[in-house]
Design a protein around this motif. Structure first.
Motif, PDB file in Angstrom:
ATOM      1  N   GLY A   1       0.739  -1.220   0.019  1.00 40.07           N
ATOM      2  CA  GLY A   1       0.060  -0.053   0.047  1.00 40.07           C
ATOM      3  C   GLY A   1       0.839   1.337  -0.029  1.00 40.07           C
TER       4      GLY A   1
ATOM      5  N   THR B   1       2.796  -0.097  -3.978  1.00 39.01           N
ATOM      6  CA  THR B   1       2.020   0.411  -5.123  1.00 39.01           C
ATOM      7  C   THR B   1       2.950   0.761  -6.449  1.00 39.01           C
ATOM      8  OG1 THR B   1       0.242   1.109  -3.498  1.00 39.01           O
ATOM      9  CG2 THR B   1       0.296   2.112  -5.616  1.00 39.01           C
TER      10      THR B   1
ATOM     11  N   ARG C   1      -3.318  -5.238  -2.016  1.00 37.05           N
ATOM     12  CA  ARG C   1      -3.892  -3.957  -2.366  1.00 37.05           C
ATOM     13  C   ARG C   1      -5.073  -4.039  -3.321  1.00 37.05           C
ATOM     14  NH1 ARG C   1      -3.177   0.018  -6.037  1.00 37.05           N
ATOM     15  NH2 ARG C   1      -1.322  -1.245  -6.867  1.00 37.05           N
TER      16      ARG C   1
ATOM     17  N   SER D   1      -9.252  -4.002  -3.361  1.00 35.98           N
ATOM     18  CA  SER D   1      -9.904  -3.193  -3.906  1.00 35.98           C
ATOM     19  C   SER D   1     -10.847  -3.558  -5.084  1.00 35.98           C
ATOM     20  CB  SER D   1      -9.107  -2.237  -4.877  1.00 35.98           C
ATOM     21  OG  SER D   1      -9.633  -1.183  -5.752  1.00 35.98           O
TER      22      SER D   1
END
Length: 1013
Positions: free
Chosen positions: A394, A425, A922, A926
């Motif tokens: 993240g 990320t 992550r 989502s």
């Protein structure tokens, strides 16, 4: 003080200086000034008073503008109604609160300016660090700012988020409050605050791009059925789709391999390719790069990336989200990019802001220089292990330090590429002189390079290694001296399980001994020396544990790097000159990421040596790295299966999860291209390269690893003479011309796609069935059964495999029932445009480990009410037919691996309502939120085992039935039918995700919002 200072300071100062702007912060946007909302409802918050815009945003004008090459400027014609809609619904501001800092950018030699840009230095904000006036410092200090003046500087990666927020600030989709959060990054990031982000463009590959275009086509139908104009469904930002995931290594070790594999690729994928060709003309602002052109990330690096956009005279940093997790490769070029799920990318295409948590940034300082013979692959595997240990999920990772100047752009791209493997990320390298050199090498014009440098220097986003580098504030820090990196591999089952080359043999023997797991195969001592003898096309052959059966130079991670590609060719040259050969039953292959690679291999005169060892070029695509390794010879497959041999694959890829590379290679090692050639020559991973020979020369002498390994200087010399700018220019001038097979495809010209009910590749999905304009709201999860009970590190390859379709699977039965022969099954990845197959392929990985099965490995589960052992799909359908909801129990890192939206779509179609895990990757979290599946995390120190959950219970999740009563990250109580009760954290992380949940997912949400315009 400059005239802008007081107003900008009052607008941008909160946190420790909040009292200085308390009055301004109380001002809310007047209701009379509100525009029709296409964003999810947000809780009331204050924002600065909006200012009238003097200039339209780059997104609202010139939407089809592309920077390089005529094909990007070819905007498709649109009806006036659609054009009006696009201007209204476009993703950027028409009343930008920050137009005061819109500044002209002159050319270095004078003359007409490049354009205008939103100047970050003009903010004169101390948190950026661009200020000097004593009086300003005094005022800032009087407001209570305690950070040290001049040192508290935003990381480069956060500046890109800041610029985007400022440029798109319309006090509607992006507000001054959002800008303030980013400006105050040091204080706000630890609070996990939500910000909107609007990427400059979207990148797709065909495995994930086909379902994205299917969804867009389906949304057009839905909008039409809701009584609105289907032409509203069009990308509002540039979309590039590269077809690279379909080619398989059916033919290897042949001069004709490229043509033969492409012919088979078109035979299998004619429907998919025709569909994508329809999409390239039906949707405006979409470029489709035909098959055979290269790997998406290498094409992005060498050609598609702008670095700085000039859109209608407005300059801004390039940024991109892609439906492939390795989109991060572009971070090596100084372009902010990362992977998202297909459903999130679709929303970005349609002008929706991406909601994200403002990330922490790990500062990774590089010093020193790589030692002789050490490759960028060795470096990235070292970095991956370090960052995995540090914990960067993240977060952004930003590289800095003098060591950065010692790395070529290709080396940086290799490190950035593997961001998903270390969990970040982004792995971001700011633009510097090496970046500019690379832009020139790859054929970008001098004027373009001058614009890039001028803009980034003016906006303080350029690193000059000749100047003292200012200290920046990071969330945490790591440091690596490049001289400490040593040759290594990673495996046998995870990319972050690094093994030094020196310790490879001992580690392998340990894996044979150890219990089944990430580092173990549990082969009994008495069986470790087993020899499987067989006949390979009349030649006596034998296999032992650890013998290599696949050696593949593959993947964007490495094939974009001339140093390691030409290094591999030099290994081949030295080996051939010594008379070494690769055993004929080892499946060798070379799959470059672009046509440029072939040109410099030919120019160097080294391709012939790779060919001599069997490393013929097999195609221009991902191939073995994504599981498209093709079949092994039947005799080899039989020897492995019948004797339970732990066979090995060595590949220059980025993923080596069990079951991904090939079903029969239980040991899979990631290595540099030169090491791939070395292990192919040795024929086994059970070897100590320092002490044992890799072969016998034509003179009968033992040949060691050191005898064939090239020096760094040898490689640099060949790179300098063989990699030339004209190669890039000529390759990409022809890229959109396609090839005869692509050009002969005949497709419909209709606005709505003509679905063919008999197609097994493209099928209309059920996401919008019986949809109305009214959101369904939260759905209670009561007395749900557990479909699957998992441990740690369940990847998206486990959830939604991309590789071959097993002949005994539910998906195979579906295909057989429709007259498809086994030889034409193709892969799951190639059939992602058909929801019927993908739902059946969910949890179909043959290496799936489900606690229900008590040690048995495979795609099965227990139907709890009856006790039947069934294929996961069959069990899921049985639950649905009985009217039961289902949930999944999981351990840590659930959903790691590729950014695969079908890993969320598939469980949703199977009826899964929630996933309760120790932690999520992550992108997958989502994606679950985007499909309306509830992601829940056990509290720290707890999991299914510690809570005594077996999975045989029935689960009720106590969530409010009104979405306004649900808060991101709140505690949620879960109870079971046998009296257990525990608390989880709700992993809907933002208000936007709650809105998606309320609507039944992101696709229904966006469709309703567009239809109501």
């Amino acid at each position: 003080m400059p005239p802008l200072t007081s107003s900008l300071l009052s607008r941008s100062t909160t946190g420790s200086s909040a009292r200085a702007v308390s009055a301004a912060a109380a001002i809310s946007r007047p209701a009379s000034d509100a525009a029709p909302s296409s964003a999810p409802p947000r809780r009331p918050r204050s924002s600065p008073t909006p200012r009238p815009a003097a200039t339209a945003s780059p997104f609202a004008s010139g939407l089809a503008g592309r920077l390089f090459g005529g094909h990007r400027a070819a905007a498709r014609s649109a009806s006036s109604a659609a054009a009006v809609f696009e201007r209204r619904f476009a993703s950027a501001a028409t009343r930008n609160s920050y137009n005061e800092i819109l500044t002209g950018l002159g050319r270095p030699g004078g003359g007409e300016e490049f354009g205008k840009y939103y100047s970050l230095p003009a903010l004169s904000d101390p948190r950026i660090g661009e200020f000097a006036a004593t009086i300003l410092c005094a005022i800032v200090l009087s407001f209570g700012v305690t950070s040290s003046i001049g040192n508290n500087r935003l990381p480069y990666s956060i500046r890109i988020l800041l610029e985007s927020a400022i440029r798109n600030c319309d006090e509607f989709q992006v507000t001054g409050n959002d800008v303030e959060k980013i400006l105050d990054w040091e204080n706000s990031a630890p609070k996990l605050v939500e910000i909107p982000f609007k990427p400059a463009r979207v990148l797709l590959q065909d495995f994930t791009g086909v379902p994205a275009v299917v969804d867009l086509a389906c949304m057009r139908d839905a909008v039409s059925k809701l009584g609105s104009d289907p032409n509203k469904i069009n990308p509002l930002v540039p979309v590039d789709l590269v077809i690279d995931h379909s080619v398989q290594v059916d033919v290897a070790r042949s001069q004709n391999a490229v043509q033969a594999n492409m012919e088979l690729e078109f035979q299998r994928n004619k429907e998919r390719f025709g569909f994508l060709k329809w999409g390239s003309s039906a949707f405006r602002n979409m470029l489709v790069v035909p098959p055979g052109s290269g790997i998406v990330h290498q094409v992005n690096l060498e050609y598609l990336a702008r670095v700085v956009f000039n859109n209608g005279g407005i300059l801004y940093p390039d940024s991109v989200v892609g439906t492939d997790s390795h989109t991060t490769m572009i971070d090596g070029l100084g372009v902010a990019g990362w992977g998202v799920g297909g459903i999130e990318a679709e929303a970005a295409m349609l002008g929706q802001p991406m909601s994200m948590v403002l990330p922490g940034v790990v500062g990774f300082k590089l010093s020193g220089k790589l030692r002789n013979g050490v490759t960028a692959t060795d470096l990235v595997l070292t970095v991956t292990q370090m960052l995995r240990k540090h914990g960067v999920v993240g977060k952004f990772v930003e590289f800095y330090g003098q060591g950065m100047s010692e790395l070529s752009l290709a080396d940086r791209a290799t490190i950035a590429n593997m961001s998903p493997e270390y969990g970040a990320t982004m792995g971001f390298f700011p633009v510097d002189g090496k970046t500019l050199d690379y832009l020139k090498l790859t054929g970008r014009s001098d004027d373009t390079v001058a614009m890039v440098e001028s803009y980034l220097r003016a906006n303080r986003m350029f690193v000059d290694h000749n100047q003292v580098e200012a200290e920046r504030v990071y969330s945490s820090y790591l440091e690596l001296n490049l001289e400490e990196v040593v040759p290594c591999l990673s495996g046998p089952k995870r990319p972050h399980d690094r093994v030094t080359l020196k310790n490879m043999k001992s580690d392998w023997l340990s894996c044979l001994d150890s219990d089944v797991g990430f580092k173990g195969f549990a082969v009994p001592k008495e069986s470790q020396g087993k020899v499987a003898e067989f006949s390979f096309h009349g030649t006596p052959a034998k296999l032992k544990h650890g013998d290599v059966v696949i050696a593949a130079i593959t993947s964007c991670t490495n094939t974009s790097n001339p140093n390691v590609m030409l290094g591999a060719a030099l290994v081949a040259k030295k080996a051939c000159e010594l008379g070494l050969e690769v055993k004929p039953w080892i499946k060798t292959s070379l799959a470059p990421g672009s046509g440029v690679v072939k040109k410099y291999l030919d120019k160097s005169g080294l391709q012939k040596y790779l060919d001599q060892l069997g490393f013929h070029i097999v195609g221009y695509g991902c191939t073995t790295c994504i599981g498209n390794s093709g079949e092994l010879d039947e005799s080899v497959s039989a020897a492995i299966s019948e004797n339970d041999i732990v066979a090995a694959a060595v590949l220059s890829g980025n993923r080596n999860f069990e079951g991904r590379v090939h079903p029969l290679t239980r040991a899979n090692y990631l290595a540099s291209p030169p090491l791939v050639v070395a292990y192919a020559l040795a024929g086994t991973v059970n070897i100590d390269f320092e002490k044992e020979p890799i072969g016998i020369s034509k003179d009968g002498k033992e040949v060691y690893f050191r005898d064939v390994w090239p020096s760094t200087e040898e490689i640099a010399e060949v790179v300098k003479s063989s990699v030339l700018p004209d190669m890039f220019k000529s390759t990409y001038e022809a890229i959109t011309k396609g090839n005869p097979m692509w050009n002969e495809l005949s497709v419909s010209t209709s606005t709505l796609y003509p679905w063919d009910s008999s197609s097994t590749y493209i099928h209309e999905p059920p996401y919008f069935k019986d949809m109305t304009m009214t959101p369904p709201g939260p759905r209670p999860v009561k007395d749900a059964y557990c479909l699957l009970n998992f441990g740690d590190s369940i990847t998206t390859d486990h959830i939604s495999p991309a590789g071959s379709i097993h002949p005994d699977s539910p998906a195979a039965k579906y295909l057989k029932d429709r007259g498809v022969e086994r030889k034409d099954f193709n892969s799951y990845g190639s059939r992602r445009g058909n929801d019927e197959i993908m739902a059946r392929g969910t949890f179909a990985n043959i290496r799936l480990v489900n606690k229900f099965l008590k040690g048995e490995v495979g795609p099965k589960t227990i139907h709890v009410p009856s006790g039947e052992k069934l294929a996961v799909f069959d069990a899921a359908m049985k639950y649905k037919n009985e009217g039961h909801d289902t949930i999944i129990l999981a351990g840590a890192e659930y959903g790691s691996g590729s950014s695969r939206d079908w890993a969320a779509k598939g469980p949703m179609l199977q009826g899964v309502k929630a996933v309760i895990a120790k932690s999520f990757e992550r992108i997958h979290r989502s994606n679950l939120a985007g499909m309306g599946i509830i992601p829940l995390c056990f509290k720290a120190g707890e999991d299914a085992d510690t809570l005594g959950l077996t999975g045989h219970e029935r689960y009720t999740i106590h969530l409010p039935t009104n979405v306004s009563d649900i808060k991101p990250g709140q505690d949620v109580t879960v109870t079971t039918d046998n009296g257990k009760k525990f608390t989880c954290t709700l992993r809907f992380d933002t208000e936007v995700e709650l809105a998606y949940y309320d609507h039944g997912g992101i696709l229904p949400y966006v469709t309703r919002k567009i239809a109501e315009q």
